[in-house]
Design a protein around this motif. Structure first.
Motif, PDB file in Angstrom:
ATOM      1  N   LEU A  27       1.087  -1.232   0.037  1.00 50.95           N
ATOM      2  CA  LEU A  27      -0.039   0.021  -0.211  1.00 50.95           C
ATOM      3  C   LEU A  27       1.292   1.357  -0.304  1.00 50.95           C
ATOM      4  O   LEU A  27       0.924   2.315   1.124  1.00 50.95           O
ATOM      5  N   PRO A  28       1.537   1.535  -1.435  1.00 52.80           N
ATOM      6  CA  PRO A  28       2.478   3.052  -1.245  1.00 52.80           C
ATOM      7  C   PRO A  28       1.568   3.982  -0.743  1.00 52.80           C
ATOM      8  O   PRO A  28       0.609   4.288  -1.048  1.00 52.80           O
ATOM      9  N   PHE A  29       2.464   4.735  -0.876  1.00 54.87           N
ATOM     10  CA  PHE A  29       1.537   6.195  -0.078  1.00 54.87           C
ATOM     11  C   PHE A  29       1.442   7.331  -0.820  1.00 54.87           C
ATOM     12  O   PHE A  29       2.337   8.012  -1.307  1.00 54.87           O
ATOM     13  N   HIS A  30       0.643   7.646  -2.015  1.00 51.80           N
ATOM     14  CA  HIS A  30       0.409   8.626  -3.058  1.00 51.80           C
ATOM     15  C   HIS A  30      -0.554   9.735  -2.226  1.00 51.80           C
ATOM     16  O   HIS A  30      -1.979   9.354  -2.452  1.00 51.80           O
ATOM     17  N   PHE A  31      -0.408  10.520  -1.481  1.00 51.30           N
ATOM     18  CA  PHE A  31      -1.463  12.147  -1.459  1.00 51.30           C
ATOM     19  C   PHE A  31      -1.745  12.271  -2.337  1.00 51.30           C
ATOM     20  O   PHE A  31      -0.719  12.791  -3.252  1.00 51.30           O
ATOM     21  N   PRO A  32      -3.571  12.459  -2.486  1.00 52.28           N
ATOM     22  CA  PRO A  32      -4.277  11.887  -1.612  1.00 52.28           C
ATOM     23  C   PRO A  32      -5.073  10.579  -1.679  1.00 52.28           C
ATOM     24  O   PRO A  32      -6.133  10.358  -1.252  1.00 52.28           O
ATOM     25  N   TYR A  33      -4.462  10.085  -3.306  1.00 51.64           N
ATOM     26  CA  TYR A  33      -5.430   8.472  -3.227  1.00 51.64           C
ATOM     27  C   TYR A  33      -5.400   7.482  -2.564  1.00 51.64           C
ATOM     28  O   TYR A  33      -5.857   7.385  -2.571  1.00 51.64           O
ATOM     29  N   THR A  34      -4.277   7.379  -1.200  1.00 52.08           N
ATOM     30  CA  THR A  34      -4.677   6.277  -0.841  1.00 52.08           C
ATOM     31  C   THR A  34      -4.286   7.347   0.424  1.00 52.08           C
ATOM     32  O   THR A  34      -4.006   6.240   1.417  1.00 52.08           O
ATOM     33  N   PHE A  35      -4.517   8.193   1.034  1.00 50.06           N
ATOM     34  CA  PHE A  35      -4.990   9.046   1.908  1.00 50.06           C
ATOM     35  C   PHE A  35      -5.639   8.323   2.601  1.00 50.06           C
ATOM     36  O   PHE A  35      -5.571   7.489   4.696  1.00 50.06           O
ATOM     37  N   SER A  36      -6.874   8.119   2.189  1.00 53.02           N
ATOM     38  CA  SER A  36      -7.618   6.356   3.235  1.00 53.02           C
ATOM     39  C   SER A  36      -7.254   5.536   3.662  1.00 53.02           C
ATOM     40  O   SER A  36      -7.651   4.611   4.560  1.00 53.02           O
ATOM     41  N   LEU A  37      -5.744   4.758   3.235  1.00 47.21           N
ATOM     42  CA  LEU A  37      -5.558   3.322   3.708  1.00 47.21           C
ATOM     43  C   LEU A  37      -4.349   3.568   4.510  1.00 47.21           C
ATOM     44  O   LEU A  37      -3.506   2.978   5.262  1.00 47.21           O
ATOM     45  N   PHE A  38      -3.813   5.040   4.685  1.00 54.85           N
ATOM     46  CA  PHE A  38      -2.833   4.974   5.657  1.00 54.85           C
ATOM     47  C   PHE A  38      -2.491   4.471   7.304  1.00 54.85           C
ATOM     48  O   PHE A  38      -1.902   4.013   7.271  1.00 54.85           O
ATOM     49  N   ASN A  39      -3.659   4.090   7.384  1.00 52.38           N
ATOM     50  CA  ASN A  39      -4.054   2.916   8.735  1.00 52.38           C
ATOM     51  C   ASN A  39      -4.115   1.911   8.857  1.00 52.38           C
ATOM     52  O   ASN A  39      -3.758   1.388   9.570  1.00 52.38           O
ATOM     53  N   LEU A  40      -3.993   1.226   7.438  1.00 53.10           N
ATOM     54  CA  LEU A  40      -4.131  -0.139   6.639  1.00 53.10           C
ATOM     55  C   LEU A  40      -2.963  -0.511   7.144  1.00 53.10           C
ATOM     56  O   LEU A  40      -2.793   0.000   5.756  1.00 53.10           O
ATOM     57  N   ARG A  41      -2.247  -1.114   7.716  1.00 48.73           N
ATOM     58  CA  ARG A  41      -0.169  -1.087   7.282  1.00 48.73           C
ATOM     59  C   ARG A  41      -0.604  -3.067   7.072  1.00 48.73           C
ATOM     60  O   ARG A  41      -1.159  -3.360   8.121  1.00 48.73           O
ATOM     61  N   ASN A  42       0.632  -3.380   6.569  1.00 46.63           N
ATOM     62  CA  ASN A  42       1.313  -4.381   7.363  1.00 46.63           C
ATOM     63  C   ASN A  42       2.141  -4.849   7.882  1.00 46.63           C
ATOM     64  O   ASN A  42       3.202  -4.096   8.321  1.00 46.63           O
ATOM     65  N   HIS A  43       2.129  -5.630   8.879  1.00 47.61           N
ATOM     66  CA  HIS A  43       2.355  -5.306   9.779  1.00 47.61           C
ATOM     67  C   HIS A  43       3.211  -6.238  10.490  1.00 47.61           C
ATOM     68  O   HIS A  43       4.414  -6.609  11.970  1.00 47.61           O
ATOM     69  N   ARG A  44       3.647  -7.297   9.725  1.00 41.18           N
ATOM     70  CA  ARG A  44       4.035  -8.835  10.010  1.00 41.18           C
ATOM     71  C   ARG A  44       5.173  -8.931   9.972  1.00 41.18           C
ATOM     72  O   ARG A  44       6.077  -8.234   9.284  1.00 41.18           O
TER      73      ARG A  44
END
Length: 488
Positions: free
Chosen positions: A212-229
């Motif tokens: 989930l690469p961060f590209h503002f503002p398109y993926t801003f809504s996915l900021f909190n959903l991270r791969n923690h594994r």
């Protein structure tokens, strides 16, 4: 003429206001309907509905960006897989018990209904404390890889310690192994320092992906959903798995400011195949193509029904999230003697807090070990009200001095063990992609309990009296911080 223009202007304003009110009504009602259909959590639903109606347009915009789980929709569409690998176990949990003790049968049945993944046998699980023990083992295993190295980590820092792993990747590639690395966009994000992504891109023959690469503002809504594994797989035979990130800080165990204490596990046996499936799913999610593996697990027939029973529990917002939380609550409820929790963050919801209180009330010895000083300033403030509540009921809470302890261990009745990447907070249970390993082993439980006893020697117990006598403004601050724990 002026009266006509004035009346026309007022009429336009009237209809504009009507259009605004109508748009507000349609958008708010539409958002409310979406919330009622798609949100399972009652408190979350009430909060979002109140926001969309009480904050005209702003509430709707916030819900569109932050409230809709696009990861689940995207993941389901891409993967097109059943989330239950062994659905038949729901019908007959007795299909595979192997050498699991009979007194664990009810708990195993419960676990199979939470997530129907079979226990595997013939596993070896060795705890490795800190980067001092684990990183040399990892690097050596990577160097000796013949076919394949698969690495997945939330944090993969660019520093002198991880440079050794980069060199190990180069050696593995020179030996003919393929190397694939999956990193999280936010976990590895560096603003003022070189990112590991740049170093990975320079390794010839290495393939990497960014979750989930961060590209503002398109993926801003996915900021909190991270791969923690955190997973490392070598030739499908050996795995390093747990909650330890890849960073030099894990070797600085004597540095109170920069050091991090942690634990990971060297794993061998058929459970490695379950870990590999987790990596494959994540790789295919990121790269949008199937992973063609060069290696497969080769079982040892002599150990097929011996060794440590273990299975992997993956969790995340792309499926029926909450599996790990349900398993945690079940372990608490099934415990009859002892509960040991070691976690860097302790911010669960009321269901877990109540389960721990009930455990104490039926005579279970409950111990929680947590860092005295967090790496996030707000965490101790939000945690304090929960600790006061639990300590008042008899839960023993130990707070370890710096350096920061990032270890994640959960043991009940000196036999049932849960280790992995998940923390005891809403983010891990609801928002993050996690993976834990469930183990039935008195030997592993004993080893982890001994590690906990060493931590307790340096710790101090939570002071109920001091907590009760906190100034009013501090108590107000702490309880206010606790309310926003789902957004940390």
């Amino acid at each position: 003429m002026s009266n006509f223009l004035y009346n026309s202007h007022m009429e336009n304003i009237f209809w504009q206001n009507i259009a605004i009110v109508f748009a507000y009504f349609v958008l708010s009602v539409g958002s409310a309907v979406h919330i009622l259909i798609h949100k399972d959590d009652i408190k979350s639903s009430i909060g979002w509905i109140a926001l969309v109606f009480l904050s005209p347009f702003i509430g709707v915009i916030l819900y569109i960006f932050f409230g809709i789980n696009r990861v689940k929709r995207k993941g389901t569409k891409l993967r097109n897989k059943k989330t239950s690998p062994d659905a038949a176990l729901k019908k007959d949990a007795g299909l595979l018990f192997g050498n699991i003790p009979l007194h664990c049968e009810s708990f195993i049945k419960y676990g199979y209904n939470v997530y129907p993944q079979k226990f595997t046998f013939g596993n070896s699980v060795i705890p490795l404390q800190n980067g001092i023990q684990s990183y040399p083992e990892m690097a050596e295993a990577v160097k000796n890889a013949k076919k394949e190295v698969l690495v997945e980590s939330y944090i993969f820092d660019s520093d002198p310690e991880t440079d050794k792993l980069i060199e190990a990747f180069k050696t593995a590639i020179a030996n003919g192994a393929c190397v694939k690395v999956l990193i999280d966009a936010i976990g590895t994000l560096k603003i003022f320092k070189e990112s590991i992504e740049k170093k990975l891109s320079k390794v010839k023959g290495l393939e990497y992906g960014v979750f989930l690469p961060f590209h503002f503002p398109y993926t801003f809504s996915l900021f909190n959903l991270r791969n923690h594994r955190k997973i490392m797989l070598i030739d499908s035979q050996t795995a390093f798995f747990g909650g330890m990130n890849l960073a030099m800080a894990n070797t600085l165990t004597g540095d109170a400011e920069k050091g991090i204490i942690d634990i990971t596990f060297k794993v061998e046996g058929p459970v490695v195949e379950q870990l590999k499936r987790v990596f494959e799913d994540d790789w295919e999610f990121v790269k949008k193509k199937k992973l063609h593996s060069r290696a497969c697990f080769t079982p040892n027939s002599e150990n097929a029904q011996t060794g440590i029973p273990a299975r992997i529990i993956p969790d995340g917002p792309d499926s029926e999230s909450g599996k790990i939380e349900l398993l945690v609550q079940g372990m608490i409820n099934f415990a009859s003697k002892k509960i040991l929790i070691i976690t860097p963050y302790f911010l669960p919801e009321n269901n877990i807090l109540t389960a721990l209180e009930m455990a104490v009330m039926r005579g279970v010895n409950v111990e929680i070990i947590i860092p005295q000083k967090s790496n996030h300033k707000i965490i101790p403030w939000a945690t304090e009200p929960n600790f006061l509540r639990l300590a008042s009921k008899g839960v023993k809470i130990y707070m370890t001095p710096p350096p920061f302890d990032h270890s994640k261990i959960f043991v009940t009745d000196d036999e049932k063990v849960l280790v992995g990447s998940s923390n005891w907070d809403v983010r891990s249970f609801k928002l993050l992609f996690e993976a834990d390993m469930e183990i039935i082993s008195k030997d592993i439980a004993k080893q982890l309990t001994e590690i906990a006893e060493e931590k307790k020697k340096k710790a101090k117990q939570f002071d109920i009296t001091a907590s009760k006598n906190l100034p009013f403004l501090k108590r107000l601050r702490n309880n206010a911080c606790r309310l926003i724990t789902p957004y940390y």
